[in-house]
Design an enzyme around this catalytic site. Structure first.
Site, PDB file in Angstrom:
ATOM      1  CG  ASP A  13      -1.769  -2.809   7.631  1.00  4.91           C
ATOM      2  OD1 ASP A  13      -2.738  -2.648   8.394  1.00  4.91           O
ATOM      3  OD2 ASP A  13      -1.555  -2.075   6.649  1.00  4.91           O
ATOM      4  CD1 TRP A  66      -2.715   1.483   0.281  1.00  2.07           C
ATOM      5  CD2 TRP A  66      -2.362   1.731   2.485  1.00  2.07           C
ATOM      6  NE1 TRP A  66      -3.601   2.431   0.735  1.00  2.07           N
ATOM      7  CE2 TRP A  66      -3.406   2.604   2.081  1.00  2.07           C
ATOM      8  CE3 TRP A  66      -1.976   1.702   3.820  1.00  2.07           C
ATOM      9  CZ2 TRP A  66      -4.048   3.443   2.976  1.00  2.07           C
ATOM     10  CZ3 TRP A  66      -2.613   2.536   4.713  1.00  2.07           C
ATOM     11  CH2 TRP A  66      -3.641   3.402   4.294  1.00  2.07           C
ATOM     12  CE  LYS A  92     -10.804  -0.360   3.052  1.00  2.00           C
ATOM     13  NZ  LYS A  92      -9.960   0.801   3.394  1.00  2.00           N
TER      14      LYS A  92
END
Length: 380
Positions: free
Chosen positions: A194, A114, A229
């Protein structure tokens, strides 16, 4: 995003922005969230500040969801959460901690990763390095990854994606994770995992497998968790940095540093999203409803992946893009070249990141054939 907004084509595709969309093309407020908010509206008595580590119930419940109800770390008071503004805030706090409290350690990111990982850690002054992850053939290259990890200086930090790797969608198998763990142990590396998509890969419990394996086998690690999310709380900016320490005393030492660092970053974290999560996870009825909603989102994404590959089969492209169905989570490294992505935008109004990363969760299921035709149009 700007180019998409300016495009007047009513048939345009937005596969760039990283949000989940339902069959109506909306990013919905989950029913469990709505009910939790209603309960908070009726019950909440104050809007005063929360403490430096955030809502206590939220931290405890989220840590339990990540590490498991039967985690020995919880029983030994060796793990704790500091609430942050989203998963990005957790990453920033981890960077500040590494820079100020563990000086001299480099951090290793997957190639690709990312993009904000890079900017956050470079921005706080850490020396950023990369280990191979996906090769030129757009396939997971575990052997190259492991070979690089063997060369990482002892004590450095390695950032790993727990599941639903962003941006590629390629996840390590259980056997791969065990091999990575072996190297981490021998090189005495510090894992920073993560965990932004718990529940979007194979399930809420299944997606936590690697995190719990590392927590069980290692004395120390860091985990960044996000509720954007899986709870649909994108704009509420709700996350946490979870610390797993070798002893209860060491945990208290680390948490005192995190509270001081967080004070200089955002003083105290925003409360609403965390209060919603705590209400859901602490209420059996709401937690069950929420788990069902996460399963619905996960199933829809998996169906979209399979559906796109099936639609591409008509054009003889299912072999080239078959791995899209094997990937996990919202994002896919499609393997489309920057030139093909540019042609998709200019000729068919299909928008995605130039490296070919597409947000599968943003596809309209009724238009899979149309999308496949556009991809075929630039791949012939």
């Amino acid at each position: 995003m700007d180019a998409y907004a300016r495009d007047g084509n009513p048939r345009k595709f937005d596969l760039g922005v990283g949000v989940y969309k339902d069959a109506q093309g909306l990013t919905p407020v989950l029913a469990a969230v709505k009910r939790a908010e209603q309960q908070l509206l009726e019950q909440q008595l104050s809007k005063t500040y929360v403490n430096g580590h955030g809502d206590v119930a939220y931290g405890q419940l989220l840590t339990r969801m990540v590490l498991g109800d039967d985690s020995p770390l919880l029983a030994a008071s060796r793990a704790g959460a500091t609430q942050t503004p989203g998963g990005t805030g957790a990453l920033r706090l981890s960077g500040e901690f590494l820079r100020h409290c563990l000086p001299g350690r480099g951090i290793w990111l997957s190639d690709p990763t990312w993009p904000i990982h890079e900017s956050i850690y470079a921005g706080v002054g850490l020396e950023v390095h990369h280990y191979p992850y996906v090769g030129a053939d757009n396939r997971l290259n575990v052997e190259a990854m492991l070979a690089c990890l063997e060369q990482i200086p002892q004590g450095d930090v390695i950032l790993l994606h727990a599941c639903c790797h962003n941006p590629t969608g390629f996840d390590l198998s259980h056997a791969d994770w065990r091999r990575v763990l072996d190297v981490v142990k021998r090189r005495e590396l510090l894992p920073l995992i993560d965990f932004a998509y718990q529940g979007f890969g194979d399930g809420l419990e299944e997606d936590a497998w690697a995190v719990r394996l590392f927590a069980d086998q290692l004395p120390e690690m860091l985990v960044t968790s996000s509720c954007s999310k899986n709870f649909g709380l994108y704009r509420e900016r709700t996350g946490a940095l979870i610390v797993c320490a070798s002893t209860e005393s060491k945990l208290l030492d680390v948490r005192s540093q995190l509270a001081s660092l967080a004070r200089n970053l955002w003083s105290t974290p925003p409360d609403h999203g965390a209060a919603v999560v705590a209400q859901i996870l602490g209420t059996p009825e709401l937690k069950s409803l929420w788990a069902d909603e996460v399963q619905t989102m996960r199933s829809r994404i998996a169906q979209l992946r399979r559906g796109l590959v099936e639609a591409l089969e008509r054009y003889g492209l299912d072999h080239r893009f078959g791995y899209i169905a094997e990937q996990r989570g919202m994002f896919s490294y499609t393997g489309l070249t920057p030139s093909e992505v540019q042609q998709l935008r200019e000729r068919y109004s299909v928008y995605m990141v130039s490296n070919g990363r597409a947000n599968v969760a943003g596809i309209d299921a009724s238009r899979l054939d149309e999308l496949a035709a556009a991809i075929a149009g630039v791949c012939r």
